[in-house]
Design a protein around this motif. Structure first.
Motif, PDB file in Angstrom:
ATOM      1  N   PRO A  75       0.844  -1.210   0.000  1.00 15.44           N
ATOM      2  CA  PRO A  75       0.000   0.000   0.000  1.00 15.44           C
ATOM      3  C   PRO A  75       0.873   1.252   0.000  1.00 15.44           C
ATOM      4  O   PRO A  75       1.915   1.308   0.664  1.00 15.44           O
ATOM      5  CB  PRO A  75      -0.782  -0.125   1.316  1.00 15.44           C
ATOM      6  CG  PRO A  75      -0.723  -1.581   1.662  1.00 15.44           C
ATOM      7  CD  PRO A  75       0.598  -2.067   1.160  1.00 15.44           C
ATOM      8  N   PHE A  76       0.440   2.258  -0.763  1.00 14.54           N
ATOM      9  CA  PHE A  76       1.174   3.513  -0.838  1.00 14.54           C
ATOM     10  C   PHE A  76       0.638   4.495   0.200  1.00 14.54           C
ATOM     11  O   PHE A  76      -0.564   4.603   0.404  1.00 14.54           O
ATOM     12  CB  PHE A  76       1.034   4.149  -2.227  1.00 14.54           C
ATOM     13  CG  PHE A  76       1.970   3.566  -3.246  1.00 14.54           C
ATOM     14  CD1 PHE A  76       3.193   4.155  -3.504  1.00 14.54           C
ATOM     15  CD2 PHE A  76       1.624   2.424  -3.945  1.00 14.54           C
ATOM     16  CE1 PHE A  76       4.061   3.612  -4.448  1.00 14.54           C
ATOM     17  CE2 PHE A  76       2.471   1.870  -4.897  1.00 14.54           C
ATOM     18  CZ  PHE A  76       3.693   2.472  -5.148  1.00 14.54           C
ATOM     19  N   ILE A  77       1.539   5.208   0.842  1.00 17.01           N
ATOM     20  CA  ILE A  77       1.163   6.297   1.737  1.00 17.01           C
ATOM     21  C   ILE A  77       1.965   7.517   1.309  1.00 17.01           C
ATOM     22  O   ILE A  77       3.196   7.518   1.384  1.00 17.01           O
ATOM     23  CB  ILE A  77       1.480   5.979   3.210  1.00 17.01           C
ATOM     24  CG1 ILE A  77       0.803   4.678   3.639  1.00 17.01           C
ATOM     25  CG2 ILE A  77       1.034   7.126   4.101  1.00 17.01           C
ATOM     26  CD1 ILE A  77       1.170   4.254   5.052  1.00 17.01           C
ATOM     27  N   GLU A  78       1.265   8.559   0.828  1.00 12.68           N
ATOM     28  CA  GLU A  78       1.953   9.806   0.531  1.00 12.68           C
ATOM     29  C   GLU A  78       1.780  10.663   1.777  1.00 12.68           C
ATOM     30  O   GLU A  78       0.704  11.137   2.087  1.00 12.68           O
ATOM     31  CB  GLU A  78       1.364  10.464  -0.709  1.00 12.68           C
ATOM     32  CG  GLU A  78       1.983   9.921  -1.948  1.00 12.68           C
ATOM     33  CD  GLU A  78       0.985   9.661  -3.042  1.00 12.68           C
ATOM     34  OE1 GLU A  78       1.358   8.935  -3.971  1.00 12.68           O
ATOM     35  OE2 GLU A  78      -0.135  10.169  -2.989  1.00 12.68           O
ATOM     36  N   TRP A  79       2.859  10.831   2.482  1.00  8.95           N
ATOM     37  CA  TRP A  79       2.760  11.294   3.857  1.00  8.95           C
ATOM     38  C   TRP A  79       3.836  12.306   4.194  1.00  8.95           C
ATOM     39  O   TRP A  79       4.714  12.605   3.416  1.00  8.95           O
ATOM     40  CB  TRP A  79       2.843  10.095   4.793  1.00  8.95           C
ATOM     41  CG  TRP A  79       4.150   9.357   4.740  1.00  8.95           C
ATOM     42  CD1 TRP A  79       4.964   9.160   3.651  1.00  8.95           C
ATOM     43  CD2 TRP A  79       4.800   8.740   5.831  1.00  8.95           C
ATOM     44  NE1 TRP A  79       6.061   8.448   3.990  1.00  8.95           N
ATOM     45  CE2 TRP A  79       5.996   8.176   5.325  1.00  8.95           C
ATOM     46  CE3 TRP A  79       4.499   8.597   7.184  1.00  8.95           C
ATOM     47  CZ2 TRP A  79       6.891   7.491   6.130  1.00  8.95           C
ATOM     48  CZ3 TRP A  79       5.389   7.900   7.989  1.00  8.95           C
ATOM     49  CH2 TRP A  79       6.567   7.365   7.463  1.00  8.95           C
ATOM     50  N   LYS A  80       3.777  12.807   5.430  1.00  3.58           N
ATOM     51  CA  LYS A  80       4.747  13.756   5.936  1.00  3.58           C
ATOM     52  C   LYS A  80       5.121  13.347   7.350  1.00  3.58           C
ATOM     53  O   LYS A  80       4.271  12.923   8.121  1.00  3.58           O
ATOM     54  CB  LYS A  80       4.152  15.159   5.941  1.00  3.58           C
ATOM     55  CG  LYS A  80       5.088  16.262   6.422  1.00  3.58           C
ATOM     56  CD  LYS A  80       4.426  17.609   6.240  1.00  3.58           C
ATOM     57  CE  LYS A  80       5.300  18.726   6.768  1.00  3.58           C
ATOM     58  NZ  LYS A  80       4.714  20.049   6.572  1.00  3.58           N
TER      59      LYS A  80
END
Length: 223
Positions: A87-92
């Motif tokens: 799963p992809f998480i575009e995060w900070k």
């Protein structure tokens, strides 16, 4: 958090991907819509996070990690497409002042600084290309795996560009064309051919920008 609606990005003829800004960084609307969940994500002690800048060897690293975890079992690694297995998480995160699609400079420097405070294995594309066996062994040890030469050689074979390009579980060919049209731009694209895309003037501009933006770090790349 303010979202500013902007023009979409072209997906295919007649279709556009809706995008918005999250804290000044352009992101697809689905990412914006789930940003609160992404921001509040809490990794567990045994979670493995692959943190790469887009189009910087992400799929390659995902396949290698899966093969290490599966101890070279190719059938198990074909159980589902890459985007389902990882799963992809575009995060900070607190110590990195940019998100996935933000500044490449901030991304690579942020994680370089963070490696001294967290359990992070920092790998380089050039090292992977030069000696994949050495780097895969290094990654396996980081994951607590002891693999013999036969398994390592099997992983090297199955995660080579030529094999992955033909593997429907790794080449994103299962993604609908309206989302990813491979006839316009194939997902599996061999890198290292910047000379075919940059003019001499563009390369000089890039080199100057690179020198200025990387002057404040001990991080160095081989070209």
């Amino acid at each position: 958090m303010a979202l500013n609606k902007t023009e979409g990005l072209a997906l295919d003829e007649g279709e556009r991907l809706a995008v918005d800004f999250v804290e000044g960084i352009l992101q697809p609307v689905p990412t914006c819509d789930t940003w609160e969940q992404i921001w509040n994500f809490q990794a567990q002690p045994d979670d493995l996070l692959i943190t790469t800048y887009p189009k910087a060897g992400t799929t390659w690293m995902q396949e290698i990690v899966d093969f290490i975890q599966s101890e070279g079992d190719a059938d198990r690694c074909r159980r589902a497409p890459t985007h389902s297995r990882f799963p992809f998480i575009e995060w900070k995160i607190p110590f990195l002042a940019s998100v996935c699609w933000g500044s490449w400079y901030d991304h690579v420097k942020g994680w370089w600084d963070a490696k001294d405070r967290h359990r992070i294995l920092y790998l380089f594309y050039e090292d992977m290309k030069e000696n994949p066996k050495r780097e895969i062994q290094k990654l396996a040890e980081f994951l607590g795996k002891s693999l013999d030469d036969e398994v390592l050689d099997k992983i090297i074979h199955h995660t080579s560009f030529e094999v992955m390009k033909q593997n429907p579980m790794a080449n994103f060919s299962s993604v609908p064309a309206k989302i990813m049209n491979h006839s316009i731009s194939p997902f599996m694209r061999k890198g290292g051919d910047w000379e075919n895309h940059f003019t001499v003037a563009q390369n000089e501009r890039f080199d100057q920008d690179y020198r200025e933006r990387m002057a404040d770090t001990t991080l160095t790349f081989r070209f």
